[in-house]
Design a protein around this motif. Sequence first.
Motif, mmCIF file in Angstrom:
data_model
loop_
_atom_site.group_PDB
_atom_site.id
_atom_site.type_symbol
_atom_site.label_atom_id
_atom_site.label_comp_id
_atom_site.label_asym_id
_atom_site.label_seq_id
_atom_site.Cartn_x
_atom_site.Cartn_y
_atom_site.Cartn_z
ATOM 1 N N THR A 1 0.879 -1.168 0.000
ATOM 2 C CA THR A 1 0.000 0.000 0.000
ATOM 3 C C THR A 1 0.912 1.213 0.000
ATOM 4 O OG1 THR A 1 -0.146 0.037 2.418
ATOM 5 C CG2 THR A 1 -1.880 -1.152 1.224
ATOM 6 N N GLY A 2 0.514 2.238 -0.734
ATOM 7 C CA GLY A 2 1.320 3.449 -0.831
ATOM 8 C C GLY A 2 0.555 4.655 -0.334
ATOM 9 N N SER A 3 1.265 5.568 0.307
ATOM 10 C CA SER A 3 0.658 6.791 0.814
ATOM 11 C C SER A 3 1.612 7.961 0.579
ATOM 12 C CB SER A 3 0.370 6.637 2.313
ATOM 13 O OG SER A 3 -0.230 7.793 2.822
ATOM 14 N N LEU A 4 1.089 9.012 -0.065
ATOM 15 C CA LEU A 4 1.896 10.206 -0.352
ATOM 16 C C LEU A 4 1.685 11.274 0.704
ATOM 17 C CD1 LEU A 4 1.388 10.520 -4.195
ATOM 18 C CD2 LEU A 4 3.594 10.371 -3.042
ATOM 19 N N LEU A 5 2.758 11.959 1.051
ATOM 20 C CA LEU A 5 2.717 13.103 1.960
ATOM 21 C C LEU A 5 3.505 14.225 1.299
ATOM 22 C CD1 LEU A 5 1.999 14.312 4.750
ATOM 23 C CD2 LEU A 5 4.177 13.405 5.576
ATOM 24 N N LEU A 6 2.898 15.411 1.196
ATOM 25 C CA LEU A 6 3.530 16.577 0.580
ATOM 26 C C LEU A 6 3.699 17.655 1.638
ATOM 27 C CD1 LEU A 6 1.245 16.683 -2.569
ATOM 28 C CD2 LEU A 6 3.367 15.424 -2.273
ATOM 29 N N ILE A 7 4.903 18.231 1.713
ATOM 30 C CA ILE A 7 5.224 19.187 2.772
ATOM 31 C C ILE A 7 5.931 20.396 2.178
ATOM 32 C CG2 ILE A 7 6.487 19.508 4.945
ATOM 33 C CD1 ILE A 7 6.390 16.411 5.230
ATOM 34 N N ASP A 8 5.652 21.568 2.739
ATOM 35 C CA ASP A 8 6.411 22.786 2.446
ATOM 36 C C ASP A 8 7.296 23.044 3.661
ATOM 37 O OD1 ASP A 8 7.482 25.238 1.938
ATOM 38 O OD2 ASP A 8 5.576 26.273 1.638
ATOM 39 N N ASP A 9 8.571 22.659 3.543
ATOM 40 C CA ASP A 9 9.545 22.823 4.629
ATOM 41 C C ASP A 9 10.282 24.152 4.564
ATOM 42 O OD1 ASP A 9 9.440 20.281 6.025
ATOM 43 O OD2 ASP A 9 10.286 19.407 4.219
ATOM 44 N N THR A 10 9.902 25.025 3.646
ATOM 45 C CA THR A 10 10.649 26.266 3.472
ATOM 46 C C THR A 10 10.190 27.360 4.430
ATOM 47 O OG1 THR A 10 9.151 27.086 1.757
ATOM 48 C CG2 THR A 10 11.042 25.746 1.042
ATOM 49 N N LYS A 11 9.135 27.120 5.181
ATOM 50 C CA LYS A 11 8.602 28.117 6.113
ATOM 51 C C LYS A 11 9.139 27.877 7.517
ATOM 52 C CE LYS A 11 4.466 28.656 3.392
ATOM 53 N NZ LYS A 11 3.034 28.625 3.314
ATOM 54 N N ALA A 12 8.986 28.864 8.377
ATOM 55 C CA ALA A 12 9.443 28.735 9.758
ATOM 56 C C ALA A 12 8.810 27.515 10.432
ATOM 57 C CB ALA A 12 9.113 29.997 10.542
ATOM 58 N N PHE A 13 7.529 27.278 10.125
ATOM 59 C CA PHE A 13 6.836 26.100 10.622
ATOM 60 C C PHE A 13 6.418 25.278 9.406
ATOM 61 C CE2 PHE A 13 6.184 29.419 13.778
ATOM 62 C CZ PHE A 13 6.665 28.786 14.918
ATOM 63 N N PRO A 14 7.056 24.113 9.204
ATOM 64 C CA PRO A 14 6.707 23.298 8.030
ATOM 65 C C PRO A 14 5.196 23.075 7.943
ATOM 66 C CG PRO A 14 8.605 22.378 9.142
ATOM 67 C CD PRO A 14 8.087 23.483 10.023
ATOM 68 N N GLU A 15 4.706 23.082 6.719
ATOM 69 C CA GLU A 15 3.274 22.998 6.479
ATOM 70 C C GLU A 15 2.960 21.818 5.578
ATOM 71 O OE1 GLU A 15 0.280 25.802 3.985
ATOM 72 O OE2 GLU A 15 1.485 26.797 5.519
ATOM 73 N N VAL A 16 2.021 20.987 6.015
ATOM 74 C CA VAL A 16 1.557 19.880 5.186
ATOM 75 C C VAL A 16 0.644 20.470 4.118
ATOM 76 C CG1 VAL A 16 0.246 17.735 5.159
ATOM 77 C CG2 VAL A 16 1.768 18.233 7.075
ATOM 78 N N VAL A 17 0.914 20.155 2.865
ATOM 79 C CA VAL A 17 0.206 20.755 1.737
ATOM 80 C C VAL A 17 -1.026 19.927 1.343
ATOM 81 C CG1 VAL A 17 0.514 21.622 -0.632
ATOM 82 C CG2 VAL A 17 2.416 21.684 0.959
ATOM 83 N N MET A 18 -1.301 18.881 2.043
ATOM 84 C CA MET A 18 -2.371 17.946 1.675
ATOM 85 C C MET A 18 -3.761 18.585 1.681
ATOM 86 S SD MET A 18 -0.332 15.476 1.263
ATOM 87 C CE MET A 18 -1.299 14.029 1.107
ATOM 88 N N GLU A 19 -4.016 19.507 2.593
ATOM 89 C CA GLU A 19 -5.346 20.105 2.702
ATOM 90 C C GLU A 19 -5.763 20.791 1.403
ATOM 91 O OE1 GLU A 19 -2.906 20.745 5.023
ATOM 92 O OE2 GLU A 19 -3.651 19.428 6.602
ATOM 93 N N GLU A 20 -4.823 21.406 0.733
ATOM 94 C CA GLU A 20 -5.085 22.063 -0.554
ATOM 95 C C GLU A 20 -5.593 21.049 -1.573
ATOM 96 O OE1 GLU A 20 -5.322 25.070 -3.326
ATOM 97 O OE2 GLU A 20 -4.660 25.365 -1.265
ATOM 98 N N ILE A 21 -4.947 19.897 -1.609
ATOM 99 C CA ILE A 21 -5.314 18.869 -2.588
ATOM 100 C C ILE A 21 -6.620 18.190 -2.202
ATOM 101 C CG2 ILE A 21 -4.588 16.669 -3.602
ATOM 102 C CD1 ILE A 21 -1.688 17.780 -3.285
ATOM 103 N N THR A 22 -6.772 17.807 -0.961
ATOM 104 C CA THR A 22 -7.997 17.104 -0.561
ATOM 105 C C THR A 22 -9.205 18.030 -0.580
ATOM 106 O OG1 THR A 22 -7.490 17.449 1.784
ATOM 107 C CG2 THR A 22 -6.790 15.358 0.795
ATOM 108 N N GLY A 23 -9.013 19.313 -0.359
ATOM 109 C CA GLY A 23 -10.123 20.262 -0.395
ATOM 110 C C GLY A 23 -10.666 20.491 -1.791
ATOM 111 N N ASP A 24 -9.783 20.443 -2.788
ATOM 112 C CA ASP A 24 -10.171 20.622 -4.194
ATOM 113 C C ASP A 24 -9.792 19.370 -4.985
ATOM 114 O OD1 ASP A 24 -11.077 23.267 -3.837
ATOM 115 O OD2 ASP A 24 -9.031 24.037 -4.022
ATOM 116 N N ASP A 25 -10.095 18.200 -4.432
ATOM 117 C CA ASP A 25 -9.574 16.958 -5.010
ATOM 118 C C ASP A 25 -10.025 16.680 -6.436
ATOM 119 O OD1 ASP A 25 -12.197 16.153 -4.530
ATOM 120 O OD2 ASP A 25 -11.647 14.553 -3.136
#
Length: 163
Positions: free
Chosen positions: A57-81
């Motif tokens: 089974t595979g699971s993808l996780l996307l993160i923006d580590d360039t900010k002071a507090f790393p942010e999981v980018v998944m909400e953007e994708i799942t919200g407008d899937d």
Amino acid sequence: TEVSDSRPPEYISTVEYTLSPMEGGPSVVLTFSDLDGIECNDPIITGGTLQANQTYTGSLLLIDDTKAFPEVVMEEITGDDDQYQFFFEVDTTYLQVSCNDEDKNGDPLGLETILTTGNPGAIQLKITLLKYLNKSAEGVAEGDITYATGDERSEVIFPIQIE
């Protein structure tokens, strides 16, 4: 890699693809990290070793580590899937990947997958995230990116050894 064009752009600096054997055993985590984007440093890519003739089974996780507090980018994708889809390109002699999740319209999304290995060998797995694609185009529902069009939001290539 940008992820949104109606809100401030989110950069996908890290992609983690976790593969867990269905018959048990340790997971394999493929990682891509590019903290400076198109600047001087090359991305850090970690491939993995999979067992031949196994299902994962595979699971993808996307993160923006360039900010002071790393942010999981998944909400953007799942919200407008319905506007997104991941594509998995690989030599199917060695590996087959199929989406194991759907958007709100019942079309493939690709955050969750089933991956089946075949013969031993060294291969590359390319994962591409498209936004605003034509999900009704020929082959798209089966994972063929050829006629999907859309805006590329991320593309990574992982080396994989199948033993």
